[in-house]
Scaffold this motif. Structure first.
Motif, PDB file in Angstrom:
ATOM      1  N   TRP A   1       0.830  -1.219   0.000  1.00 23.99           N
ATOM      2  CA  TRP A   1       0.000   0.000   0.000  1.00 23.99           C
ATOM      3  C   TRP A   1       0.856   1.257   0.000  1.00 23.99           C
ATOM      4  O   TRP A   1       0.410   2.322  -0.426  1.00 23.99           O
ATOM      5  CB  TRP A   1      -0.943  -0.004   1.207  1.00 23.99           C
ATOM      6  CG  TRP A   1      -0.260   0.115   2.544  1.00 23.99           C
ATOM      7  CD1 TRP A   1       0.287  -0.904   3.274  1.00 23.99           C
ATOM      8  CD2 TRP A   1      -0.022   1.300   3.299  1.00 23.99           C
ATOM      9  NE1 TRP A   1       0.847  -0.418   4.430  1.00 23.99           N
ATOM     10  CE2 TRP A   1       0.665   0.937   4.483  1.00 23.99           C
ATOM     11  CE3 TRP A   1      -0.337   2.655   3.106  1.00 23.99           C
ATOM     12  CZ2 TRP A   1       1.058   1.864   5.452  1.00 23.99           C
ATOM     13  CZ3 TRP A   1       0.055   3.575   4.079  1.00 23.99           C
ATOM     14  CH2 TRP A   1       0.741   3.175   5.230  1.00 23.99           C
ATOM     15  N   LYS A   2       2.110   1.113   0.462  1.00 27.90           N
ATOM     16  CA  LYS A   2       2.997   2.280   0.491  1.00 27.90           C
ATOM     17  C   LYS A   2       3.725   2.454  -0.829  1.00 27.90           C
ATOM     18  O   LYS A   2       4.406   3.445  -1.037  1.00 27.90           O
ATOM     19  CB  LYS A   2       4.086   2.096   1.557  1.00 27.90           C
ATOM     20  CG  LYS A   2       3.605   2.077   2.977  1.00 27.90           C
ATOM     21  CD  LYS A   2       4.847   2.223   3.876  1.00 27.90           C
ATOM     22  CE  LYS A   2       4.615   1.692   5.257  1.00 27.90           C
ATOM     23  NZ  LYS A   2       5.823   1.786   6.077  1.00 27.90           N
ATOM     24  N   PHE A   3       3.649   1.432  -1.678  1.00 29.15           N
ATOM     25  CA  PHE A   3       4.421   1.502  -2.916  1.00 29.15           C
ATOM     26  C   PHE A   3       3.625   2.191  -3.997  1.00 29.15           C
ATOM     27  O   PHE A   3       2.501   1.823  -4.315  1.00 29.15           O
ATOM     28  CB  PHE A   3       4.818   0.100  -3.396  1.00 29.15           C
ATOM     29  CG  PHE A   3       5.866   0.139  -4.473  1.00 29.15           C
ATOM     30  CD1 PHE A   3       7.209   0.105  -4.158  1.00 29.15           C
ATOM     31  CD2 PHE A   3       5.502   0.257  -5.815  1.00 29.15           C
ATOM     32  CE1 PHE A   3       8.176   0.178  -5.150  1.00 29.15           C
ATOM     33  CE2 PHE A   3       6.462   0.340  -6.808  1.00 29.15           C
ATOM     34  CZ  PHE A   3       7.806   0.290  -6.477  1.00 29.15           C
ATOM     35  N   SER A   4       4.244   3.198  -4.576  1.00 27.46           N
ATOM     36  CA  SER A   4       3.566   3.892  -5.650  1.00 27.46           C
ATOM     37  C   SER A   4       4.503   3.858  -6.861  1.00 27.46           C
ATOM     38  O   SER A   4       5.679   4.231  -6.767  1.00 27.46           O
ATOM     39  CB  SER A   4       3.260   5.316  -5.180  1.00 27.46           C
ATOM     40  OG  SER A   4       3.313   6.203  -6.245  1.00 27.46           O
ATOM     41  N   ILE A   5       3.992   3.353  -7.961  1.00 25.65           N
ATOM     42  CA  ILE A   5       4.838   3.230  -9.154  1.00 25.65           C
ATOM     43  C   ILE A   5       5.385   4.603  -9.552  1.00 25.65           C
ATOM     44  O   ILE A   5       6.492   4.719 -10.061  1.00 25.65           O
ATOM     45  CB  ILE A   5       4.062   2.528 -10.289  1.00 25.65           C
ATOM     46  CG1 ILE A   5       3.852   1.058  -9.853  1.00 25.65           C
ATOM     47  CG2 ILE A   5       4.807   2.585 -11.622  1.00 25.65           C
ATOM     48  CD1 ILE A   5       3.134   0.179 -10.828  1.00 25.65           C
TER      49      ILE A   5
END
Ligand code: AMP
Ligand code: MG
Length: 288
Positions: A211-215
């Protein structure tokens, strides 16, 4: 958060905490700032190692909590804490740890995301000014008006002729806040590109961190050099004694938290706050 494998030693001399609060001041941004030259991993203000460092974070927490309680009771001073950083440097986790235990009635967080249509239809300070702290309050800006000379500059969201004037507006805005009684502390979390790679990888590897990973963060990472230049100019052009920038090494999370606690405590202790005067005649009151 990594869990310690051994119990941390509990004995921590009071003097070590006192020294830390003073030594953390050395992270004030230097006049001729060069981010490349500033270490992201060192722990110069804390020579006692990680285990004791974590104990110290807990102790400083209690002190910050007590200071904030007094500030809230007094209801006179305002503190604005501005947090800016590269992605994954730990703005959210800093807020969680440093302010752990403080009274939510007196501590607010304002997070500045991509502006809405209503916000874009006005000047960039409009949405910011509405969130500055009131009497007795601490407000933490998780990102801030500085995005308007960071992401906006790096992505050419407005022409240079327009963003380049903003340093002046921002300096004036902070001068106004300070003149009218708001204390301001600005913190830049200084992370290395290598540490960012590790943190992004951790977020990819752990489903609970997806959920913390943003492309989108990967695209920002490609502009690392542009961001460092924008951070440098931001700090150089808006550092002031009434609104100082601190550049906090952020590769080690415990050290980052320790230093930020130290900076806030140093500031709040300098106010020499007093408990509000009690109502008259309290000494004769008998509770029946
Ligand atoms: P996060 O803090 O990770 O939730 O992301 C918030 C996003 O909003 C970041 O990508 C910021 O760069 C973006 N953002 C914040 N303020 C502005 C602004 N003034 N203009 C454009 N993008 C912004
Ligand atoms: Mg993000």
């Amino acid at each position: 958060m990594s869990t310690p494998t051994t119990e941390p030693p509990a004995d921590l001399p009071e003097e070590a905490l006192h020294d830390l609060v003073e030594a953390a001041q050395a992270h004030r941004a230097p006049a001729a700032l060069d981010l490349e030259q500033l270490d992201t991993r060192g722990t110069p203000a804390w020579p006692h190692g990680k285990a004791l460092g974590k104990v110290a974070v807990g102790r400083l927490n209690e002190r910050l909590e007590a200071l904030q309680e007094k500030m809230y009771a007094e209801g006179e001073r305002r503190l604005l804490v501005v947090l800016q950083a590269t992605d994954t440097a730990g703005k959210d986790s800093t807020i969680r740890h440093v302010f752990d235990g403080t009274n939510p009635q007196g501590v607010k967080v304002a997070s500045f995301k991509r502006p809405t249509e209503a916000e874009l239809a006005r000047d960039y300070l409009w949405r910011v000014h509405a969130h500055v702290p009131a009497d007795g309050q601490i407000t933490i800006f998780n990102r801030s008006h500085y995005e308007d000379v960071l992401v906006v500059r790096v992505h050419d969201l407005v022409p240079q002729a327009r963003w380049s004037r903003r340093y002046g507006h921002i300096a004036d805005f902070e001068r106004l806040l300070a003149d009218e009684g708001t204390h301001i502390i600005k913190i830049f979390l200084h992370l290395s590109k290598g540490e960012q790679a590790e943190r992004l990888q951790e977020r990819l590897d752990d489903p609970e961190k997806h959920w913390k990973f943003s492309i989108g963060d990967l695209a920002e990472r490609k502009r690392w050099v542009d961001y460092q230049a924008a951070f440098t100019e931001m700090i150089r052009r808006t550092d002031a004694d009434h609104a100082p920038w601190f550049v906090v090494p952020a590769d080690r999370k415990w050290y980052r938290n320790l230093v930020i606690s130290g900076i806030l405590i140093h500031e709040m202790e300098s106010w020499e706050m007093e408990w509000p005067e009690a109502e008259e005649g309290l000494e004769d009151v008998v509770i029946e």
